[in-house]
Design an enzyme around this catalytic site. Sequence first.
Site, PDB file in Angstrom:
ATOM      1  N   GLY A 267      42.631  36.201  31.429  1.00  0.00           N
ATOM      2  CA  GLY A 267      42.116  36.568  30.182  1.00  0.00           C
ATOM      3  C   GLY A 267      42.351  38.133  30.104  1.00  0.00           C
ATOM      4  N   ASP A 268      42.084  38.989  30.924  1.00  0.00           N
ATOM      5  CA  ASP A 268      42.730  40.319  30.649  1.00  0.00           C
ATOM      6  C   ASP A 268      44.109  40.762  30.411  1.00  0.00           C
ATOM      7  OD1 ASP A 268      39.811  40.706  31.259  1.00  0.00           O
ATOM      8  OD2 ASP A 268      40.336  40.851  33.618  1.00  0.00           O
TER       9      ASP A 268
END
Length: 310
Positions: free
Chosen positions: A253-254
């Site tokens: 997600g990062d």
Amino acid sequence: MILTVTMNPSVDISYPLEKFNLDTVNRISKVSKTPGGKGLNVTRVLKQLNDKVIATGLIGGGLGMDIQKKLTEKEIEHKFFEISGETRNCIAILHEGMQSEILESGPSVTSSESENFLKHFEELVKKVKLISISGSFPSGMEDDYYAKMIEICTKYEKPVVLDCSGKALLEVLKHEYKPKVIKPNTEELSQLIGKDVSKNPDELKKVLKDKLFEKIEWIIVSLGADGAFAKHNDKFYKVNVPKIEVVNPVGSGDSTVAGITSAIHENASDEDLLRKANVLGMLNAMEKLTGFVNLENYDKLFNEVEILEI
């Protein structure tokens, strides 16, 4: 220049074990200790993309010094705000195809430290083009703290990519000043609107039209292996991604946030933004190291991502 914000960074310690034995000694031969926290994961990927980036946030104690030293060694520019509390450790035990985590909560921040960081942050905002804010903040900070930070960014007409959840995100959505992008998953959407949200595109389309999300230019909903669903102003997109062999999904997600931020920084089209974001998320999941992407496969995956306007 892109500014990344990590309000509760950590030293991420990885212990790889063939087998994790309870109630006895486990000896580790290889230990990985890296600067961690969602915002610093974003920072590392932006650095790999050769985007000009500077990292900030709250940092303290010997562990905080270690994080800054390691970032300097990697030639990552940083201007953290030092606090009296000690930066945290986060431990991941990798064993038998599983990952068990021990996460410290981090320091408690004083009211004067919270106020003074906003001044430090404002000076940095003046000098950059775009701000990416990721993760939670430590105890002692008010739920609307990110809303205050976004108000500062709005004052200088600097767009914000925000990746947070819970009360912090809700306070931002209720606030007058909005980020340019938010990136919730379906679980986080469910928490925000108070009812279950599925991955069904028709349902997602209806949910994202809720008044709670008014004036948010981009809403990009992560759907894991099913890709993503996105709203850009009045347009809706379904993103389909190819199947990959997942090695380590932590930090994907990062990496996706890094892709969104990088694409906005370069004024990419809607389709290219969504492709770049999803490809970087996939590339992270294909590697053992969190916050690392092998760009050799970038072009191939980029061409395999399908963007459907619905």
